[in-house]
Design a protein around this motif. Structure first.
Motif, PDB file in Angstrom:
ATOM      1  N   GLN A   1      99.248  13.488  53.659  1.00 56.55           N
ATOM      2  CA  GLN A   1     100.658  13.617  54.073  1.00 56.55           C
ATOM      3  C   GLN A   1     100.756  14.120  55.510  1.00 56.55           C
ATOM      4  O   GLN A   1     101.549  14.988  55.826  1.00 56.55           O
ATOM      5  CB  GLN A   1     101.410  14.549  53.111  1.00 56.55           C
ATOM      6  CG  GLN A   1     102.931  14.397  53.183  1.00 56.55           C
ATOM      7  CD  GLN A   1     103.649  15.321  52.209  1.00 56.55           C
ATOM      8  OE1 GLN A   1     103.035  15.949  51.350  1.00 56.55           O
ATOM      9  NE2 GLN A   1     104.971  15.410  52.342  1.00 56.55           N
ATOM     10  N   GLY A   2      99.930  13.562  56.374  1.00 61.00           N
ATOM     11  CA  GLY A   2      99.980  13.896  57.792  1.00 61.00           C
ATOM     12  C   GLY A   2      99.280  15.179  58.179  1.00 61.00           C
ATOM     13  O   GLY A   2      99.244  15.527  59.363  1.00 61.00           O
ATOM     14  N   ARG A   3      98.700  15.893  57.218  1.00 62.09           N
ATOM     15  CA  ARG A   3      98.018  17.143  57.516  1.00 62.09           C
ATOM     16  C   ARG A   3      96.497  16.966  57.438  1.00 62.09           C
ATOM     17  O   ARG A   3      95.981  16.346  56.489  1.00 62.09           O
ATOM     18  CB  ARG A   3      98.411  18.233  56.525  1.00 62.09           C
ATOM     19  CG  ARG A   3      99.884  18.571  56.523  1.00 62.09           C
ATOM     20  CD  ARG A   3     100.296  19.382  57.735  1.00 62.09           C
ATOM     21  NE  ARG A   3     101.673  19.819  57.562  1.00 62.09           N
ATOM     22  CZ  ARG A   3     102.029  20.945  56.957  1.00 62.09           C
ATOM     23  NH1 ARG A   3     101.090  21.760  56.480  1.00 62.09           N
ATOM     24  NH2 ARG A   3     103.286  21.260  56.818  1.00 62.09           N
ATOM     25  N   MET A   4      95.793  17.527  58.402  1.00 64.14           N
ATOM     26  CA  MET A   4      94.343  17.545  58.344  1.00 64.14           C
ATOM     27  C   MET A   4      93.891  18.580  57.316  1.00 64.14           C
ATOM     28  O   MET A   4      94.423  19.689  57.266  1.00 64.14           O
ATOM     29  CB  MET A   4      93.752  17.867  59.721  1.00 64.14           C
ATOM     30  CG  MET A   4      93.990  16.791  60.763  1.00 64.14           C
ATOM     31  SD  MET A   4      93.406  17.286  62.418  1.00 64.14           S
ATOM     32  CE  MET A   4      91.657  17.488  62.092  1.00 64.14           C
TER      33      MET A   4
ATOM     34  N   GLU B   1     101.401  22.224  60.639  1.00 72.61           N
ATOM     35  CA  GLU B   1     101.915  20.977  61.225  1.00 72.61           C
ATOM     36  C   GLU B   1     101.297  20.694  62.583  1.00 72.61           C
ATOM     37  O   GLU B   1     101.256  19.537  63.018  1.00 72.61           O
ATOM     38  CB  GLU B   1     103.435  21.055  61.347  1.00 72.61           C
ATOM     39  CG  GLU B   1     104.147  21.041  59.995  1.00 72.61           C
ATOM     40  CD  GLU B   1     105.654  21.107  60.146  1.00 72.61           C
ATOM     41  OE1 GLU B   1     106.119  21.321  61.297  1.00 72.61           O
ATOM     42  OE2 GLU B   1     106.353  20.949  59.130  1.00 72.61           O
ATOM     43  N   ALA B   2     100.774  21.723  63.241  1.00 67.73           N
ATOM     44  CA  ALA B   2     100.127  21.518  64.547  1.00 67.73           C
ATOM     45  C   ALA B   2      98.805  20.782  64.409  1.00 67.73           C
ATOM     46  O   ALA B   2      98.287  20.247  65.397  1.00 67.73           O
ATOM     47  CB  ALA B   2      99.910  22.866  65.234  1.00 67.73           C
ATOM     48  N   ASN B   3      98.228  20.777  63.196  1.00 69.56           N
ATOM     49  CA  ASN B   3      96.952  20.092  62.934  1.00 69.56           C
ATOM     50  C   ASN B   3      95.845  20.537  63.881  1.00 69.56           C
ATOM     51  O   ASN B   3      95.084  19.722  64.417  1.00 69.56           O
ATOM     52  CB  ASN B   3      97.125  18.570  62.997  1.00 69.56           C
ATOM     53  CG  ASN B   3      97.539  17.993  61.653  1.00 69.56           C
ATOM     54  OD1 ASN B   3      97.319  18.603  60.609  1.00 69.56           O
ATOM     55  ND2 ASN B   3      98.146  16.821  61.683  1.00 69.56           N
ATOM     56  N   ARG B   4      95.753  21.848  64.056  1.00 71.12           N
ATOM     57  CA  ARG B   4      94.672  22.406  64.877  1.00 71.12           C
ATOM     58  C   ARG B   4      93.634  23.036  63.957  1.00 71.12           C
ATOM     59  O   ARG B   4      93.966  23.895  63.127  1.00 71.12           O
ATOM     60  CB  ARG B   4      95.218  23.449  65.849  1.00 71.12           C
ATOM     61  CG  ARG B   4      96.081  22.860  66.944  1.00 71.12           C
ATOM     62  CD  ARG B   4      96.651  23.958  67.818  1.00 71.12           C
ATOM     63  NE  ARG B   4      95.604  24.819  68.370  1.00 71.12           N
ATOM     64  CZ  ARG B   4      95.845  25.974  69.002  1.00 71.12           C
ATOM     65  NH1 ARG B   4      97.096  26.394  69.115  1.00 71.12           N
ATOM     66  NH2 ARG B   4      94.852  26.671  69.481  1.00 71.12           N
ATOM     67  N   LYS B   5      92.390  22.618  64.107  1.00 73.41           N
ATOM     68  CA  LYS B   5      91.315  23.158  63.295  1.00 73.41           C
ATOM     69  C   LYS B   5      91.207  24.667  63.517  1.00 73.41           C
ATOM     70  O   LYS B   5      91.235  25.144  64.653  1.00 73.41           O
ATOM     71  CB  LYS B   5      89.984  22.488  63.674  1.00 73.41           C
ATOM     72  CG  LYS B   5      88.814  22.939  62.829  1.00 73.41           C
ATOM     73  CD  LYS B   5      87.546  22.192  63.236  1.00 73.41           C
ATOM     74  CE  LYS B   5      86.370  22.655  62.382  1.00 73.41           C
ATOM     75  NZ  LYS B   5      85.109  21.951  62.763  1.00 73.41           N
TER      76      LYS B   5
END
Length: 301
Positions: free
Chosen positions: A6-9, A26-30
Motif C-alpha cells: 500500500q505504498g509503504r516500504m 509515509e516518507a518511506n525513509r529506511k
C-alpha cells in the motif's frame, strides 16, 4: 531489500532469536518506522509473504495472528495522529512477605547449585545447562511450583522464567532490551497484567539471577552492570569457573558488589583447589580438590 505494501516500504530483519517487520512512515525513509513488529524467529516471515498482503491493515492483522507485537514508532517523530507513548510497566513487588520469603528460597537454591558445582564441575558442559538446572531447583520448590493467573485473561503462567526481558535497555543494545538469565514474578504483579504485558515482558521482575560459566572478568562486570541498569531490587550474580587461575578483579567484584546485588562463586584452580563463596558468605572459602582441576565425583545432591 524492502517490499512495498500500500505504498509503504516494509523491511524484514532476521536476528538469532527474533524477526522484526518494519513499516516505514509515509516518507518511506529506511530507519524511520511507523511500526516495528517483533516476532519469534521460528515464524520465518519472508519478503514474499509480506508482499502478498493486500494492504497495511491486512499486513498488521496477519503479523498479529503470528504473535507479532507492534513496538511502535522508531527512528524519528511518530506520524501525525499517532503519539508516541511510553509502554506501561508493572513495577517490582517488594513490599510484602512474599518478597522476603522468595529471596530466601532463591538463595538456598543458588547455594545448592554452587555446592553441586564444587563436587561435580563437569556435570554440565555449557552455561545454559546450568540455567536449566537452577530453573529446575527453583520450579520444584513449593513456593514456586504452582500456576498464577495472568490478570482476568483466563490464562495462567508460572513464577519462574528463563530469558525474561530486562526492565531497562542498555545503551550497548541500541535501545533494545536484552534478557535476564532467570527471573521470578509475583502473584500480585501477574494479577494486574494483560497478555500484552506478559508477552512483551513489561513486568519488572524483582528477583533476577545472572550466571556465567568459564567467562572472564568483563562478562561478570557486564552482568553486574545489567542488574544495576535495570534497578533490580534483588539481583544475584553466580560466577562458576573451571581450571582457571585467580583473577583479582573478579574476586573483588564478587566480594564487593553494588547495593541490591548478592553473589555466589566457585573456581576450580589448575592445582585442584576450589575457591568458593555461597550467597550469604562474606569471604572466600577454600577446599582441597583432586587432580586435573576437578573434585572427586560425589553423590549428586
Amino acid at each position: 531489500m524492502a517490499v512495498v505494501v500500500q505504498g509503504r516500504m516494509v523491511h524484514v530483519r532476521t536476528g538469532p532469536k527474533t524477526q522484526t517487520v518494519n513499516i516505514c512512515t509515509e516518507a518511506n525513509r529506511k530507519g524511520i518506522y511507523e511500526s516495528v513488529y517483533e516476532l519469534d524467529v521460528r515464524e520465518k516471515v519472508t519478503d514474499d509473504q509480506v508482499a502478498r498482503r493486500s494492504d497495511l491493515a491486512d499486513l498488521r492483522a496477519w503479523l498479529e495472528s503470528l504473535g507479532g507485537f507492534d513496538r511502535g514508532p522508531r527512528g524519528g517523530e511518530p506520524p501525525a495522529g499517532r503519539p508516541k507513548l511510553e509502554p506501561r510497566l508493572i513495577g517490582a513487588d517488594v513490599d510484602d512477605e512474599w518478597f522476603d520469603n522468595a529471596r530466601r528460597v532463591v538463595e538456598v537454591a543458588i547455594d545448592s547449585l554452587v555446592l553441586e558445582f564444587i563436587d561435580l564441575p563437569y556435570l554440565h558442559r555449557v552455561e545454559h545447562s546450568l540455567h536449566a538446572r537452577l530453573y529446575g531447583i527453583l520450579a520444584a520448590h513449593p513456593m514456586f511450583a504452582h500456576l498464577l493467573p495472568i490478570g482476568d485473561t483466563g490464562y495462567s503462567t508460572q513464577p519462574v522464567h528463563k530469558e525474561w526481558p530486562e526492565t531497562t535497555a542498555r545503551e550497548s543494545k541500541d535501545g533494545r532490551r536484552g534478557n535476564f538469565d532467570l527471573a521470578i514474578l509475583s502473584r500480585r504483579q501477574l494479577e494486574s497484567a494483560t497478555l500484552d504485558d506478559f508477552r512483551e515482558g513489561r513486568i519488572a521482575a524483582a528477583i533476577v539471577i545472572e550466571m556465567g560459566l568459564d567467562y572472564r572478568f568483563d562478562h561478570l562486570r557486564q552482568d553486574h552492570d545489567k542488574l544495576i541498569n535495570s534497578k533490580v531490587s534483588a539481583g544475584y550474580l553466580v560466577d562458576l569457573l573451571r581450571n582457571r587461575p585467580a583473577d583479582e578483579r573478579t574476586e573483588q567484584l564478587i566480594l564487593n558488589p553494588s547495593a541490591n546485588v548478592r553473589t555466589a562463586y566457585a573456581r576450580h584452580a589448575p592445582t585442584g583447589e576450589c575457591v568458593y563463596k555461597t550467597v550469604g558468605a562474606a569471604a572466600l572459602q577454600r577446599r582441597a580438590g583432586g587432580d586435573g582441576g576437578g573434585m572427586r565425583p560425589g553423590p549428586r545432591r
